[in-house]
Design an enzyme around this catalytic site. Structure first.
Site, PDB file in Angstrom:
ATOM      1  N   HIS A 150       0.856  -1.183   0.000  1.00  0.00           N
ATOM      2  CA  HIS A 150       0.000   0.000   0.000  1.00  0.00           C
ATOM      3  C   HIS A 150       0.890   1.230   0.000  1.00  0.00           C
ATOM      4  CE1 HIS A 150      -1.659   3.294   2.635  1.00  0.00           C
ATOM      5  NE2 HIS A 150      -2.534   3.281   1.664  1.00  0.00           N
ATOM      6  N   ARG A 308     -15.948   8.908  -4.075  1.00  0.00           N
ATOM      7  CA  ARG A 308     -16.372   7.847  -4.993  1.00  0.00           C
ATOM      8  C   ARG A 308     -16.101   6.483  -4.346  1.00  0.00           C
ATOM      9  NH1 ARG A 308     -14.204   4.838  -9.559  1.00  0.00           N
ATOM     10  NH2 ARG A 308     -15.957   4.289 -10.915  1.00  0.00           N
ATOM     11  N   ILE A 309     -17.169   5.794  -3.971  1.00  0.00           N
ATOM     12  CA  ILE A 309     -17.077   4.564  -3.178  1.00  0.00           C
ATOM     13  C   ILE A 309     -16.194   3.518  -3.851  1.00  0.00           C
ATOM     14  CG2 ILE A 309     -18.423   2.595  -2.311  1.00  0.00           C
ATOM     15  CD1 ILE A 309     -18.592   5.319  -0.785  1.00  0.00           C
ATOM     16  N   SER A 311     -13.759   3.846  -5.871  1.00  0.00           N
ATOM     17  CA  SER A 311     -12.342   4.201  -5.792  1.00  0.00           C
ATOM     18  C   SER A 311     -11.814   4.010  -4.375  1.00  0.00           C
ATOM     19  CB  SER A 311     -12.129   5.653  -6.221  1.00  0.00           C
ATOM     20  OG  SER A 311     -12.550   5.835  -7.554  1.00  0.00           O
TER      21      SER A 311
END
Lengths: 350, 350
Positions: A150, A308-309, A311
């Site tokens: 990440h 934006r969910i 994303s």
């Protein structure tokens, strides 16, 4: 093919073409002329777009054939983003690399979620106009011996609150890069941390030890008493250094992602594994989900501000698993990983 | 085989034997003599233990061979629980049925999380002693045409806060039963809701419509704009009826779980399915995880109060899946389910 139901609930518009910039003209930049005289907003935007291109290219080179799907979206309030996802590849089960540049007005509780560690006594009651730009990526490989990566680098500015127009603009940088293996290969973890340390040491000797500890503290799943992985570096709310220096530092960190990660993937992506190895990886993916949905500031901030969910939640793995009361056998490879998540190690001193 | 690391972080003790009661003697009950003169605490505890026995027996009867694993635990502060889990069965991939009886002292923020809808002006600043007893169960079948069931019935009392010893004791009931299929069989959903309505109608005609809507409102995944499933009944903070009536009502609801659910499972458990059906079920399981970790009050309350993590998170499915931007084809069976999660229906009026 977006169904009417999903259009109802998403405030973003999908765009057919990718713009050169999401910035407003008032940010003082013509899209073709980003140079050192440009605003920090403009140079940060260019940096994250370049990093998105180079990381995606490096992943596609390993995937040999499978390519990223790109979605460009804009928000009515201003700004937008580019989401790139490669799903069910040969090497990665899910790889997401997103950039977003968002103008907005934060409700006070979102402002506190985004920036809780300082200025607490100073929080204005009214809505706060903000600018936020960032690159965010989670790469979940298929092979249980290949680690998840990440990274996220972001730049944030708040304007003066609307009820206090004279107050100064604030800015800060945040970000980090961290590694989440299911099995420990000491040489991999050392390599990863040494690349992070080199990036830090170019700027400030205190950065690596400080941001390494910050990373261990941040990715803590409190209800489990364990971290989600083996750390790396993490920093947030950073504004007490020269702004140009921090912009260069964030750039250096983003440029370190490929040399820190891709050699590990090349080494581990084809390692033979059993169902038992895969099940353990899936359990660790479950912990990843727990951290992201319960604790991660980026995720909770995104959910609260109506980002934006798809994303935001691209960070979740393709598949995860929860077994009741799973306890690895003491001394096993699974136990060693769990132990290192419970008791963080100084990898460069081993 | 509990590893030293997990013993470090769990405050519960695993017990070798199951007690007849977790109540304190001051609750005025000898464990062998629970009758109608007994305290509400004592009768509620007996009700949930009986319900745990009968639901587990019904599940084992369907599983034909696989049985529940039982863990009994106690807390140093008082009380304890019985967790029963059946994992990787022939019919259910994970079935958890837990009872717990807990004495404790709540931090004020946990008190607010447990009871936010009333008495907001009335919240005492200090820690609040509480008693909480409940049964909680999530049953995740393997077959994608067989629905997940959740039910939970709980009784709660707070004592006077320590800094206001004269204040009256408060009590309330909460709970509900709800169905989460991946595919709609209208006859199944109607059957399920009609059993809930019958249980409600024995007590108060307003209960079903009110608790049906409360359920639709509660199991709402705000960031998705959709519910996790097709609802049922839900109520919370219920204390404005006769206490004996509510105890009987909760008992009736718990006794309705088997007739509402088991006939559906018998009908669907062996339906042939494809990988596509399984993948859709797994995506819906992902939504289940999102709801439970982000919104569910029982889960967030448990994580905050340091409850037994493995018992709290047994509600998570064995496996789940997140695909980037998955959109079911308009008009498909998957789309119909999603539509019903977005726009709740009155199943008994169809």
């Amino acid at each position: 093919a977006t169904s009417s139901s999903s259009r109802m609930i998403e405030k973003e518009t999908l765009e057919a073409h990718r713009p050169d910039t999401f910035l407003r003209e008032s940010d003082g930049v013509a899209s073709s002329s980003v140079d050192s005289d440009s605003s920090v907003r403009a140079r940060f935007e260019k940096m994250i777009m370049d990093a998105q291109d180079s990381v995606c290219a490096a992943i596609e080179a390993v995937e040999k054939g499978k390519t990223f799907k790109e979605d460009v979206w804009s928000r009515p309030g201003g700004g937008g983003g580019i989401s790139r996802v490669l799903q069910d590849g040969a090497v990665w089960e899910k790889a997401g690399v997103n950039v977003s540049v968002v103008y907005g007005v934060m409700p006070p509780e979102a402002y506190r979620a985004a920036k809780p560690t300082s200025d607490n006594g100073n929080v204005k009651p009214g809505p706060v106009p903000f600018f936020a730009a960032g690159i965010s990526s989670v790469l979940h490989p298929k092979n249980p011996f290949a680690p998840t990566l990440h990274f996220n680098y972001r730049y944030f500015e708040t304007d003066a609150p609307k009820d206090a127009p004279g107050a100064p603009r604030q800015w800060w940088f945040g970000g980090g890069t961290d590694l989440t293996p299911s099995y420990i290969f000491e040489e991999d973890v050392k390599h990863f941390h040494s690349v992070q340390k080199s990036a830090c040491d170019k700027f400030e000797p205190s950065f690596y030890p400080r941001f390494k500890k910050w990373c261990d503290d941040y990715f803590y799943i409190k209800h489990r008493g364990e971290r989600r992985g083996l750390g790396g570096i993490f920093f947030d709310d950073l504004n007490n250094y020269d702004q140009e220096m921090l912009l260069s530092f964030a750039t250096e960190c983003a440029n370190s992602v490929i040399p820190a990660y891709i050699p590990i993937i090349e080494k581990r992506k084809d390692t033979p594994f059993t169902d038992k190895h895969k099940a353990w990886q899936q359990l660790r993916r479950g912990r990843y989900v727990e951290f992201n949905l319960v604790y991660d500031r980026g995720t909770t901030f995104g959910l609260k501000t109506g980002g934006r969910i798809e994303s935001i939640l691209v960070s979740l793995p393709l598949t995860a698993r929860w077994e009741y009361d799973h306890q690895p056998e003491e001394g096993s490879e699974e136990w060693k990983l769990l132990d290192a998540c419970i008791n963080p190690k100084e990898w460069l001193e081993i």
